[in-house]
Design a protein around this motif. Structure first.
Motif, PDB file in Angstrom:
ATOM      1  N   PRO A  49       6.012 -51.510   8.512  1.00 24.24           N
ATOM      2  CA  PRO A  49       6.068 -50.063   8.734  1.00 24.24           C
ATOM      3  C   PRO A  49       5.795 -49.354   7.402  1.00 24.24           C
ATOM      4  O   PRO A  49       6.480 -49.595   6.414  1.00 24.24           O
ATOM      5  CB  PRO A  49       7.510 -49.829   9.201  1.00 24.24           C
ATOM      6  CG  PRO A  49       7.992 -51.176   9.650  1.00 24.24           C
ATOM      7  CD  PRO A  49       7.309 -52.147   8.743  1.00 24.24           C
ATOM      8  N   ALA A  50       4.762 -48.532   7.377  1.00 17.68           N
ATOM      9  CA  ALA A  50       4.379 -47.882   6.112  1.00 17.68           C
ATOM     10  C   ALA A  50       3.963 -46.434   6.380  1.00 17.68           C
ATOM     11  O   ALA A  50       3.116 -45.896   5.675  1.00 17.68           O
ATOM     12  CB  ALA A  50       3.248 -48.670   5.461  1.00 17.68           C
ATOM     13  N   ALA A  51       4.561 -45.844   7.392  1.00 19.93           N
ATOM     14  CA  ALA A  51       4.145 -44.486   7.769  1.00 19.93           C
ATOM     15  C   ALA A  51       5.168 -43.430   7.354  1.00 19.93           C
ATOM     16  O   ALA A  51       5.024 -42.262   7.691  1.00 19.93           O
ATOM     17  CB  ALA A  51       3.907 -44.421   9.282  1.00 19.93           C
ATOM     18  N   GLY A  52       6.199 -43.858   6.607  1.00 18.89           N
ATOM     19  CA  GLY A  52       7.237 -42.906   6.193  1.00 18.89           C
ATOM     20  C   GLY A  52       6.701 -41.902   5.178  1.00 18.89           C
ATOM     21  O   GLY A  52       5.640 -42.101   4.585  1.00 18.89           O
ATOM     22  N   LEU A  53       7.453 -40.838   4.980  1.00 13.92           N
ATOM     23  CA  LEU A  53       6.975 -39.749   4.119  1.00 13.92           C
ATOM     24  C   LEU A  53       7.289 -39.957   2.639  1.00 13.92           C
ATOM     25  O   LEU A  53       6.735 -39.289   1.782  1.00 13.92           O
ATOM     26  CB  LEU A  53       7.581 -38.418   4.591  1.00 13.92           C
ATOM     27  CG  LEU A  53       7.246 -38.039   6.051  1.00 13.92           C
ATOM     28  CD1 LEU A  53       7.972 -36.760   6.447  1.00 13.92           C
ATOM     29  CD2 LEU A  53       5.743 -37.900   6.257  1.00 13.92           C
ATOM     30  N   GLY A  54       8.193 -40.878   2.354  1.00 10.26           N
ATOM     31  CA  GLY A  54       8.504 -41.178   0.947  1.00 10.26           C
ATOM     32  C   GLY A  54       9.097 -39.997   0.199  1.00 10.26           C
ATOM     33  O   GLY A  54       8.778 -39.779  -0.979  1.00 10.26           O
ATOM     34  N   THR A  55       9.995 -39.268   0.843  1.00 11.08           N
ATOM     35  CA  THR A  55      10.513 -38.042   0.210  1.00 11.08           C
ATOM     36  C   THR A  55      11.343 -38.321  -1.043  1.00 11.08           C
ATOM     37  O   THR A  55      11.407 -37.487  -1.939  1.00 11.08           O
ATOM     38  CB  THR A  55      11.374 -37.224   1.196  1.00 11.08           C
ATOM     39  OG1 THR A  55      12.271 -38.124   1.832  1.00 11.08           O
ATOM     40  CG2 THR A  55      10.532 -36.542   2.241  1.00 11.08           C
ATOM     41  N   ARG A  56      11.938 -39.525  -1.118  1.00 11.71           N
ATOM     42  CA  ARG A  56      12.748 -39.816  -2.308  1.00 11.71           C
ATOM     43  C   ARG A  56      11.886 -39.957  -3.549  1.00 11.71           C
ATOM     44  O   ARG A  56      12.393 -39.952  -4.650  1.00 11.71           O
ATOM     45  CB  ARG A  56      13.552 -41.113  -2.099  1.00 11.71           C
ATOM     46  CG  ARG A  56      14.763 -40.942  -1.203  1.00 11.71           C
ATOM     47  CD  ARG A  56      15.400 -42.277  -0.904  1.00 11.71           C
ATOM     48  NE  ARG A  56      14.480 -43.163  -0.201  1.00 11.71           N
ATOM     49  CZ  ARG A  56      14.527 -44.487  -0.242  1.00 11.71           C
ATOM     50  NH1 ARG A  56      15.443 -45.089  -0.959  1.00 11.71           N
ATOM     51  NH2 ARG A  56      13.668 -45.214   0.426  1.00 11.71           N
ATOM     52  N   LYS A  76       3.602 -44.168  -0.847  1.00 13.73           N
ATOM     53  CA  LYS A  76       4.646 -44.828  -1.641  1.00 13.73           C
ATOM     54  C   LYS A  76       4.340 -46.320  -1.793  1.00 13.73           C
ATOM     55  O   LYS A  76       4.574 -46.925  -2.841  1.00 13.73           O
ATOM     56  CB  LYS A  76       5.966 -44.629  -0.906  1.00 13.73           C
ATOM     57  CG  LYS A  76       7.099 -45.500  -1.321  1.00 13.73           C
ATOM     58  CD  LYS A  76       8.399 -45.100  -0.664  1.00 13.73           C
ATOM     59  CE  LYS A  76       8.510 -45.558   0.778  1.00 13.73           C
ATOM     60  NZ  LYS A  76       9.854 -45.327   1.332  1.00 13.73           N
ATOM     61  N   GLU A  77       3.789 -46.902  -0.726  1.00 13.10           N
ATOM     62  CA  GLU A  77       3.510 -48.354  -0.715  1.00 13.10           C
ATOM     63  C   GLU A  77       2.479 -48.757  -1.766  1.00 13.10           C
ATOM     64  O   GLU A  77       2.336 -49.915  -2.085  1.00 13.10           O
ATOM     65  CB  GLU A  77       3.000 -48.774   0.673  1.00 13.10           C
ATOM     66  CG  GLU A  77       4.002 -48.628   1.802  1.00 13.10           C
ATOM     67  CD  GLU A  77       4.264 -47.192   2.243  1.00 13.10           C
ATOM     68  OE1 GLU A  77       3.485 -46.279   1.881  1.00 13.10           O
ATOM     69  OE2 GLU A  77       5.271 -46.990   2.953  1.00 13.10           O
ATOM     70  N   GLN A 114       0.924 -44.469  13.324  1.00 11.64           N
ATOM     71  CA  GLN A 114       2.080 -43.782  13.908  1.00 11.64           C
ATOM     72  C   GLN A 114       1.773 -42.303  13.716  1.00 11.64           C
ATOM     73  O   GLN A 114       1.692 -41.832  12.576  1.00 11.64           O
ATOM     74  CB  GLN A 114       3.369 -44.175  13.168  1.00 11.64           C
ATOM     75  CG  GLN A 114       4.619 -43.558  13.775  1.00 11.64           C
ATOM     76  CD  GLN A 114       5.862 -43.766  12.911  1.00 11.64           C
ATOM     77  OE1 GLN A 114       5.771 -43.992  11.699  1.00 11.64           O
ATOM     78  NE2 GLN A 114       7.027 -43.661  13.514  1.00 11.64           N
ATOM     79  N   ALA A 148       5.998 -39.231  11.922  1.00  9.61           N
ATOM     80  CA  ALA A 148       7.046 -40.071  11.332  1.00  9.61           C
ATOM     81  C   ALA A 148       8.358 -39.867  12.099  1.00  9.61           C
ATOM     82  O   ALA A 148       9.229 -39.106  11.693  1.00  9.61           O
ATOM     83  CB  ALA A 148       7.217 -39.744   9.849  1.00  9.61           C
ATOM     84  N   LEU A 149       8.485 -40.570  13.225  1.00 16.99           N
ATOM     85  CA  LEU A 149       9.655 -40.387  14.088  1.00 16.99           C
ATOM     86  C   LEU A 149      10.748 -41.417  13.800  1.00 16.99           C
ATOM     87  O   LEU A 149      11.694 -41.524  14.559  1.00 16.99           O
ATOM     88  CB  LEU A 149       9.232 -40.476  15.563  1.00 16.99           C
ATOM     89  CG  LEU A 149       8.283 -39.372  16.046  1.00 16.99           C
ATOM     90  CD1 LEU A 149       7.865 -39.612  17.496  1.00 16.99           C
ATOM     91  CD2 LEU A 149       8.937 -37.998  15.912  1.00 16.99           C
ATOM     92  N   GLY A 150      10.580 -42.168  12.727  1.00 15.89           N
ATOM     93  CA  GLY A 150      11.628 -43.104  12.341  1.00 15.89           C
ATOM     94  C   GLY A 150      11.152 -44.548  12.345  1.00 15.89           C
ATOM     95  O   GLY A 150      10.127 -44.886  12.943  1.00 15.89           O
TER      96      GLY A 150
HETATM   97  P1  UTP Z   1      12.562 -44.937   4.572  1.00 17.34           P
HETATM   98  O1  UTP Z   1      13.908 -44.738   5.104  1.00 17.34           O
HETATM   99  O2  UTP Z   1      12.431 -45.540   3.220  1.00 17.34           O
HETATM  100  O3  UTP Z   1      11.789 -43.576   4.687  1.00 17.34           O
HETATM  101  O4  UTP Z   1      11.768 -45.806   5.634  1.00 17.34           O
HETATM  102  P2  UTP Z   1      10.528 -43.097   3.910  1.00 17.34           P
HETATM  103  O5  UTP Z   1       9.998 -41.923   4.632  1.00 17.34           O
HETATM  104  O6  UTP Z   1       9.541 -44.192   3.661  1.00 17.34           O
HETATM  105  O7  UTP Z   1      11.088 -42.698   2.495  1.00 17.34           O
HETATM  106  P3  UTP Z   1      12.159 -41.567   2.113  1.00 17.34           P
HETATM  107  O8  UTP Z   1      13.497 -42.092   2.547  1.00 17.34           O
HETATM  108  O9  UTP Z   1      11.736 -40.318   2.801  1.00 17.34           O
HETATM  109  O10 UTP Z   1      12.026 -41.475   0.638  1.00 17.34           O
HETATM  110  C1  UTP Z   1      11.903 -47.197   5.711  1.00 17.34           C
HETATM  111  C2  UTP Z   1      10.559 -47.809   6.057  1.00 17.34           C
HETATM  112  O11 UTP Z   1      10.152 -47.369   7.337  1.00 17.34           O
HETATM  113  C3  UTP Z   1       8.879 -46.781   7.279  1.00 17.34           C
HETATM  114  C4  UTP Z   1       8.688 -46.350   5.841  1.00 17.34           C
HETATM  115  O12 UTP Z   1       7.311 -46.298   5.506  1.00 17.34           O
HETATM  116  C5  UTP Z   1       9.458 -47.429   5.083  1.00 17.34           C
HETATM  117  O13 UTP Z   1       8.667 -48.590   4.898  1.00 17.34           O
HETATM  118  N1  UTP Z   1       8.850 -45.645   8.234  1.00 17.34           N
HETATM  119  C6  UTP Z   1       9.845 -44.739   8.244  1.00 17.34           C
HETATM  120  C7  UTP Z   1       7.786 -45.527   9.089  1.00 17.34           C
HETATM  121  O14 UTP Z   1       6.836 -46.347   9.083  1.00 17.34           O
HETATM  122  N2  UTP Z   1       7.775 -44.475   9.966  1.00 17.34           N
HETATM  123  C8  UTP Z   1       8.768 -43.563  10.011  1.00 17.34           C
HETATM  124  O15 UTP Z   1       8.698 -42.642  10.852  1.00 17.34           O
HETATM  125  C9  UTP Z   1       9.828 -43.699   9.115  1.00 17.34           C
END
Ligand code: UTP
Length: 294
Positions: A15-22, A32-33, A109, A112-114
């Motif tokens: 899973p690499a679709a997160g927003l990486g807000t941290r 972020k990846e 995805q 970013a629904l989690g």
């Molecule tokens: P994180 O909790 O680290 O969220 O997601 P994030 O968005 O990547 O980073 P922060 O917390 O906002 O800084 C854990 C993993 O799940 C993936 C992220 O890419 C990460 O590898 N993820 C998370 C998704 O692929 N989709 C999502 O909707 C959420």
């Protein structure tokens, strides 16, 4: 071609679709990846771990702004041509190795629904087989790859396995925390999982981190999972549902884990990996020693 009912694990979902807000603002326009840990992007460490664990297929869940990941694992015709012309053969071999490591496929995805939703997106590609999930911002330095350690537990118990490690009590609210009974050294049967509990309410300090071996029945539970903490579909909520039907195990892997999705964790990983790097380590150690930190 292996049979569908052959339960050995050969697919890893990233899973690499997160927003990486941290990690903003670095992650505003770059994934972020793709942050480099010394000289390789974070996700490459995860893919190398998957390959070393015996996987032959990597399924990456991407989203908007993540194109660089696909380009990184693809061939780069112009670059390879230039390196050949300039006789930079060592670099050429390294660049070619990256695209030849394993078979890659990508799924978008849309929102970013989690994490739970991201895993659910992989259902068509997982195609009824048990599979591993690797979160590439958890970098794990281990003699036996962490994913391999989970696979060994899976092969013994034939049940889903999550990776866990002990974390300081004051940080439990950043993790999924388990309540569990140890069934053999480092292996636990999970009784309960609590997503991001307060320090007072946490059943332990054993935190779930970014490695899983899952069975395809997780998908039915993820489909029924409603958004939980943070409005996201949580993988731990799906696992809670699955636990009502079958045992779920946890593996306290042997190795050191860095949370490289967090700025401080990323810095720690960078220092440790740079010190261990064959060509940079010596000089870097001297540099750090010369800083005379108080
Ligand atoms: P994180 O909790 O680290 O969220 O997601 P994030 O968005 O990547 O980073 P922060 O917390 O906002 O800084 C854990 C993993 O799940 C993936 C992220 O890419 C990460 O590898 N993820 C998370 C998704 O692929 N989709 C999502 O909707 C959420």
């Amino acid at each position: 071609m292996r049979e569908k009912n052959d339960s050995s694990i050969r697919k890893a979902v990233f899973p690499a679709a997160g927003l990486g807000t941290r990690f903003l603002p670095a992650t505003k326009a770059s994934p972020k990846e793709m942050l480099p840990l010394v000289d390789k992007p974070l996700i490459q460490y995860g893919v190398e771990e998957a390959v070393a664990s015996g996987m032959d297929e990597v399924i990456i869940i991407t989203g908007r702004g993540k194109r660089a990941i696909e380009d990184h694992f693809d061939i780069s015709f112009e670059l390879e041509y230039e390196l050949k012309e300039k006789n930079k053969l060592k670099l050429l071999a390294e660049v070619e190795r990256i695209s030849n490591m394993v078979h890659f496929s990508y799924i978008r995805q849309k929102k970013a629904l989690g994490l739970g939703h991201a895993v659910l997106c992989s259902e068509p590609s997982v195609d009824g087989e048990p599979f591993a999930v690797i979160l590439s911002d958890d970098i794990i330095d281990a003699k036996t790859p962490a994913t391999r350690q989970l696979m060994d537990v899976y092969e013994k118990y034939r049940s889903p396995v999550v990776a866990i490690c002990e974390v300081p009590r004051e940080t439990v609210s950043s993790y999924g925390i388990i309540d569990a009974i140890e069934v053999e050294r480092g292996v636990y049967q999970v009784r309960e999982m609590v997503e991001k509990p307060s320090a007072e309410k946490a059943p332990s300090n054993l935190a779930i981190i970014g490695r899983y071996v899952l069975t395809p029945d997780i998908f039915d539970h993820l489909k029924q999972t409603r958004p939980g903490k943070g409005g996201e579909i949580q993988l731990t909520d799906g696992l809670q549902g699955l636990m009502k039907e079958r045992p779920v195990y946890a593996c306290r892997f042997r190795g050191v884990r860095y949370d490289a999705g967090d700025k401080l964790g990323f810095l720690k990983a960078t220092v440790e990996y740079a010190l261990k790097n064959q060509s940079l380590g010596g000089e870097f150690r001297k540099y750090l020693q010369g800083l005379n930190l108080k």
